[in-house]
Design an enzyme around this catalytic site. Structure first.
Site, mmCIF file in Angstrom:
data_model
loop_
_atom_site.group_PDB
_atom_site.id
_atom_site.type_symbol
_atom_site.label_atom_id
_atom_site.label_comp_id
_atom_site.label_asym_id
_atom_site.label_seq_id
_atom_site.Cartn_x
_atom_site.Cartn_y
_atom_site.Cartn_z
ATOM 1 N N GLY A 13 0.887 -1.286 -0.305
ATOM 2 C CA GLY A 13 -0.127 -0.311 0.297
ATOM 3 C C GLY A 13 0.968 0.836 0.154
ATOM 4 O O GLY A 13 0.909 2.217 0.204
ATOM 5 N N TYR A 159 -15.752 -3.382 8.744
ATOM 6 C CA TYR A 159 -14.042 -2.597 8.887
ATOM 7 C C TYR A 159 -13.665 -2.512 10.503
ATOM 8 O O TYR A 159 -12.743 -3.500 10.600
ATOM 9 C CB TYR A 159 -13.664 -1.353 8.624
ATOM 10 N N PHE A 196 -8.160 7.683 2.437
ATOM 11 C CA PHE A 196 -9.028 6.368 3.288
ATOM 12 C C PHE A 196 -10.214 6.954 3.129
ATOM 13 O O PHE A 196 -10.991 5.739 3.155
ATOM 14 C CB PHE A 196 -8.585 6.907 4.819
HETATM 15 P P1 NDP Z 1 -5.056 5.181 1.253
HETATM 16 O O1 NDP Z 1 -5.916 4.813 0.477
HETATM 17 O O2 NDP Z 1 -4.538 6.676 1.228
HETATM 18 O O3 NDP Z 1 -3.952 4.115 0.942
HETATM 19 C C1 NDP Z 1 -4.299 2.653 0.742
HETATM 20 C C2 NDP Z 1 -3.521 1.945 0.225
HETATM 21 O O4 NDP Z 1 -3.254 0.259 0.311
HETATM 22 C C3 NDP Z 1 -3.381 2.540 -0.815
HETATM 23 O O5 NDP Z 1 -1.934 2.280 -1.080
HETATM 24 C C4 NDP Z 1 -3.796 1.413 -1.487
HETATM 25 O O6 NDP Z 1 -3.246 1.254 -2.391
HETATM 26 C C5 NDP Z 1 -3.646 0.234 -0.769
HETATM 27 N N1 NDP Z 1 -4.141 -1.083 -1.799
HETATM 28 C C6 NDP Z 1 -5.730 -1.089 -1.083
HETATM 29 N N2 NDP Z 1 -6.175 -2.142 -1.422
HETATM 30 C C7 NDP Z 1 -4.968 -3.001 -2.009
HETATM 31 C C8 NDP Z 1 -4.666 -4.134 -2.181
HETATM 32 N N3 NDP Z 1 -6.183 -5.159 -2.787
HETATM 33 N N4 NDP Z 1 -3.756 -4.953 -3.047
HETATM 34 C C9 NDP Z 1 -2.327 -4.461 -2.792
HETATM 35 N N5 NDP Z 1 -2.553 -2.469 -2.328
HETATM 36 C C10 NDP Z 1 -3.832 -2.387 -1.759
HETATM 37 O O7 NDP Z 1 -5.402 4.811 3.049
HETATM 38 P P2 NDP Z 1 -4.469 5.263 4.679
HETATM 39 O O8 NDP Z 1 -2.859 5.495 3.962
HETATM 40 O O9 NDP Z 1 -4.985 5.942 5.304
HETATM 41 O O10 NDP Z 1 -3.976 3.638 4.900
HETATM 42 C C11 NDP Z 1 -3.306 2.358 5.039
HETATM 43 C C12 NDP Z 1 -3.461 2.059 5.916
HETATM 44 O O11 NDP Z 1 -3.684 2.758 7.279
HETATM 45 C C13 NDP Z 1 -4.800 0.925 5.847
HETATM 46 O O12 NDP Z 1 -4.393 -0.296 6.032
HETATM 47 C C14 NDP Z 1 -5.718 1.866 6.659
HETATM 48 O O13 NDP Z 1 -6.640 0.811 7.175
HETATM 49 C C15 NDP Z 1 -5.230 2.530 7.920
HETATM 50 N N6 NDP Z 1 -5.355 2.964 8.698
HETATM 51 C C16 NDP Z 1 -6.216 4.349 8.375
HETATM 52 C C17 NDP Z 1 -6.191 5.556 9.289
HETATM 53 C C18 NDP Z 1 -7.102 6.840 8.325
HETATM 54 O O14 NDP Z 1 -7.126 7.245 9.661
HETATM 55 N N7 NDP Z 1 -6.579 7.264 7.512
HETATM 56 C C19 NDP Z 1 -6.547 4.584 10.336
HETATM 57 C C20 NDP Z 1 -6.081 3.804 11.257
HETATM 58 C C21 NDP Z 1 -5.677 3.030 10.298
HETATM 59 P P3 NDP Z 1 -3.582 1.246 -4.392
HETATM 60 O O15 NDP Z 1 -5.252 1.289 -4.352
HETATM 61 O O16 NDP Z 1 -2.785 1.567 -5.294
HETATM 62 O O17 NDP Z 1 -3.980 -0.631 -4.223
HETATM 63 C C1 8X3 Z 2 -9.107 3.831 10.493
HETATM 64 C C2 8X3 Z 2 -9.726 4.586 11.766
HETATM 65 O O1 8X3 Z 2 -12.065 5.679 13.536
HETATM 66 O O2 8X3 Z 2 -11.948 5.199 10.767
HETATM 67 O O3 8X3 Z 2 -8.767 3.370 10.900
HETATM 68 O O4 8X3 Z 2 -11.689 3.492 11.943
HETATM 69 S S1 8X3 Z 2 -11.554 5.144 11.695
#
Ligand code: NDP
Ligand code: 8X3
Length: 259
Positions: A13, A159, A196
């Site tokens: 990701g 989720y 996200f």
């Molecule tokens: P983004 O949407 O900005 O990034 C998500 C990344 O995951 C992208 O690079 C996307 O790449 C990749 N991804 C999604 N599906 C796939 C797949 N099937 N195969 C390979 N890569 C994949 O979100 P975040 O940076 O916020 O998210 C990163 C992590 O952090 C996640 O696990 C999320 O659950 C977690 N998280 C996020 C929070 C938030 O508030 N933003 C809080 C807590 C946790 P591509 O689409 O190019 O494949």
């Molecule tokens: C992403 C943070 O609070 O939207 O994991 O679930 S929250």
């Protein structure tokens, strides 16, 4: 502090948000990067940016990979040749949320995408990468969990379930690796402004922006800082779990919004 110079770091990701911020931090510390995601052109852009910022000596290997595809993960990992095959740090970051529907009204496709990415994808990477770490007697797995794995919020059902699973899997992996030097860390953020929420709301930008309205969310760089801290501790130290939230967030449901 452990040096990251020349360490091989695989970040899933990496095309956006937290994964891309981790790539910057690791590149700045002299690591060799394997950057994985589905959007290859985004990875290429990131690689160009990193090379501009950190110099031509930076070594980057790009993997177009859908973590949900077990055979693709297996062949991507097994086809890596040295030094890339000797992964020192795996950052299991790829993940997403889809929808905020009540469970009884939930969309099956959304559920499957979250379960297949957040749980099964993370398991596949771990299963194919960790045996090499054990064999080489070195390694660190960092799983990006969430506050959602600690507390369920309305509409978060599936989720939150996937992130609770990530937490349990991190704990289980730590137990199963006991007696090896391989470390396991779960980094569990609260609200971070990335793509996200756009992804959660299927591209509805207005709805996504409202999630962060009136508060100061974490930045992807805040999470990358914590990941960097965890992986650079002396080898005797395993930071098992870090829960970090914005100052404006007290729990999954309690946030401070200014008008
Ligand atoms: P983004 O949407 O900005 O990034 C998500 C990344 O995951 C992208 O690079 C996307 O790449 C990749 N991804 C999604 N599906 C796939 C797949 N099937 N195969 C390979 N890569 C994949 O979100 P975040 O940076 O916020 O998210 C990163 C992590 O952090 C996640 O696990 C999320 O659950 C977690 N998280 C996020 C929070 C938030 O508030 N933003 C809080 C807590 C946790 P591509 O689409 O190019 O494949
Ligand atoms: C992403 C943070 O609070 O939207 O994991 O679930 S929250």
């Amino acid at each position: 502090m452990v040096s990251l110079q020349n360490q091989i770091v695989l970040i899933t990701g990496a095309s956006s948000g937290i994964g891309a911020a981790c790539a910057h931090v690791f590149a700045g510390a002299g690591a060799k990067l394997i950057l994985a995601a589905r959007r290859y052109e985004r990875l290429q852009q990131l690689a160009d940016e990193l090379t501009k910022s950190y110099g031509n000596s930076l070594e980057i290997h790009l993997l177009q990979l859908d973590v949900r595809d077990r055979s693709a993960v297996e062949s991507a990992i097994s086809q890596l040749s040295p030094p890339w095959s000797d992964i020192d740090i795996l950052v299991n970051n790829a993940g997403l949320s889809r929808g905020l529907d009540k469970l009884q009204e939930g969309n099956f496709q959304d559920w499957e995408e979250m379960i297949d990415t957040n749980i099964k994808g993370l398991l596949y990477l771990t299963r194919y990468v960790v045996p090499g770490m054990v064999k080489r007697d070195r390694g660190h797995v960092v799983n990006i969990g969430s506050i959602a794995g600690h507390q369920t919020y309305p509409g978060g059902n599936v989720y939150c379930g996937t992130k609770a699973a990530v937490r349990a899997i991190s704990e289980g992996l730590k137990q199963d690796l006991l007696g090896t030097p391989v470390r396991v860390t779960s980094v569990d953020p609260g609200m971070v402004e990335t793509e996200f929420s756009d992804v959660r709301f299927h591209g509805d930008r207005e709805r996504a922006k409202k999630v962060y309205q009136g508060l100061t969310p974490l930045t992807p760089e805040d999470i990358a800082d914590v990941v960097f801290f965890c992986v650079t501790r002396p080898s005797r130290v395993n930071i098992s779990e870090v829960l970090l939230v914005p100052t404006d967030q007290a729990s999954a449901t309690l946030v401070n919004r200014r008008a």
